[in-house]
Motif scaffolding. Sequence first.
Motif, mmCIF file in Angstrom:
data_model
loop_
_atom_site.group_PDB
_atom_site.id
_atom_site.type_symbol
_atom_site.label_atom_id
_atom_site.label_comp_id
_atom_site.label_asym_id
_atom_site.label_seq_id
_atom_site.Cartn_x
_atom_site.Cartn_y
_atom_site.Cartn_z
ATOM 1 N N TYR A 4 18.298 44.752 48.429
ATOM 2 C CA TYR A 4 17.950 46.237 48.064
ATOM 3 C C TYR A 4 16.576 46.158 47.441
ATOM 4 O O TYR A 4 16.214 44.883 46.780
ATOM 5 C CB TYR A 4 18.887 46.850 46.904
ATOM 6 C CG TYR A 4 20.335 46.911 47.442
ATOM 7 C CD1 TYR A 4 20.662 48.318 47.937
ATOM 8 C CD2 TYR A 4 21.302 46.123 47.331
ATOM 9 C CE1 TYR A 4 22.102 48.349 48.511
ATOM 10 C CE2 TYR A 4 22.451 46.254 47.951
ATOM 11 C CZ TYR A 4 22.924 47.156 48.510
ATOM 12 O OH TYR A 4 23.975 47.589 49.115
ATOM 13 N N ASP A 24 26.618 44.938 46.248
ATOM 14 C CA ASP A 24 26.785 46.160 47.209
ATOM 15 C C ASP A 24 26.022 47.185 46.398
ATOM 16 O O ASP A 24 25.125 46.764 45.344
ATOM 17 C CB ASP A 24 28.355 46.535 47.056
ATOM 18 C CG ASP A 24 29.019 46.442 45.785
ATOM 19 O OD1 ASP A 24 28.155 46.562 44.668
ATOM 20 O OD2 ASP A 24 30.456 46.215 45.557
ATOM 21 N N VAL A 25 26.136 48.319 46.738
ATOM 22 C CA VAL A 25 25.239 49.417 46.046
ATOM 23 C C VAL A 25 25.709 49.614 44.629
ATOM 24 O O VAL A 25 24.734 49.964 43.623
ATOM 25 C CB VAL A 25 25.441 50.758 46.930
ATOM 26 C CG1 VAL A 25 26.782 51.492 46.552
ATOM 27 C CG2 VAL A 25 24.134 51.726 46.354
ATOM 28 N N THR A 26 26.834 49.424 44.112
ATOM 29 C CA THR A 26 27.052 49.614 42.706
ATOM 30 C C THR A 26 26.403 48.500 41.784
ATOM 31 O O THR A 26 25.763 48.503 40.764
ATOM 32 C CB THR A 26 28.747 49.376 42.731
ATOM 33 O OG1 THR A 26 29.492 50.283 43.541
ATOM 34 C CG2 THR A 26 29.066 49.510 41.102
ATOM 35 N N ALA A 27 26.128 47.059 42.449
ATOM 36 C CA ALA A 27 25.751 46.180 41.795
ATOM 37 C C ALA A 27 24.059 46.363 41.721
ATOM 38 O O ALA A 27 23.301 46.135 40.974
ATOM 39 C CB ALA A 27 25.934 44.921 42.483
ATOM 40 N N ARG A 29 22.781 49.543 41.644
ATOM 41 C CA ARG A 29 22.764 50.540 40.529
ATOM 42 C C ARG A 29 22.844 49.711 39.295
ATOM 43 O O ARG A 29 22.169 50.346 38.292
ATOM 44 C CB ARG A 29 23.911 51.540 40.615
ATOM 45 C CG ARG A 29 23.631 52.643 39.662
ATOM 46 C CD ARG A 29 24.705 53.864 39.978
ATOM 47 N NE ARG A 29 24.505 54.607 38.812
ATOM 48 C CZ ARG A 29 23.491 55.619 38.551
ATOM 49 N NH1 ARG A 29 22.581 55.627 39.161
ATOM 50 N NH2 ARG A 29 23.649 56.315 37.501
ATOM 51 N N ALA A 30 23.471 48.991 39.062
ATOM 52 C CA ALA A 30 23.776 48.251 37.672
ATOM 53 C C ALA A 30 22.319 47.315 37.573
ATOM 54 O O ALA A 30 21.986 47.771 36.311
ATOM 55 C CB ALA A 30 24.933 47.107 37.647
ATOM 56 N N ARG A 31 21.740 46.946 38.391
ATOM 57 C CA ARG A 31 20.421 46.266 38.140
ATOM 58 C C ARG A 31 19.369 47.536 38.021
ATOM 59 O O ARG A 31 18.541 47.065 36.841
ATOM 60 C CB ARG A 31 19.962 45.460 39.535
ATOM 61 C CG ARG A 31 18.699 44.737 39.211
ATOM 62 C CD ARG A 31 18.478 43.864 40.478
ATOM 63 N NE ARG A 31 17.031 43.450 40.362
ATOM 64 C CZ ARG A 31 16.880 42.146 40.521
ATOM 65 N NH1 ARG A 31 17.589 41.291 41.055
ATOM 66 N NH2 ARG A 31 15.587 41.697 40.345
ATOM 67 N N ASP A 59 17.547 50.609 50.791
ATOM 68 C CA ASP A 59 18.497 49.550 51.374
ATOM 69 C C ASP A 59 17.262 48.464 52.278
ATOM 70 O O ASP A 59 16.331 48.823 52.141
ATOM 71 C CB ASP A 59 19.517 50.055 52.123
ATOM 72 C CG ASP A 59 19.050 51.072 53.389
ATOM 73 O OD1 ASP A 59 17.901 51.113 53.636
ATOM 74 O OD2 ASP A 59 20.093 51.669 53.892
ATOM 75 N N GLY A 66 20.148 55.593 46.042
ATOM 76 C CA GLY A 66 20.505 55.781 44.719
ATOM 77 C C GLY A 66 19.305 55.937 43.936
ATOM 78 O O GLY A 66 18.154 55.526 44.377
#
Length: 78
Positions: A4, A24-27, A29-31, A59, A66
Amino acid sequence: MPHYYFNVYNDDITMDDEGAELADVTAARARAVKEARALAADTVLRGHFVAHHRIEIVDEQRNPVGSVRFDEAVELRQ
């Protein structure tokens, strides 16, 4: 692992050339939230905060997956 990139849209536009491998995309977003907080803190130290500044998450194919606005990354209290 997926790769990403985190493009910053604040007083300048900074395109991320390195990115990071994350689960993944959740990780991702957290970053982005963590980075938005750090950047927002830096601007507050200079005396201002711009709520609509953001980090766009893209990506490996550079497709947006996101976005995190600075005002979404912090809780504003009164």
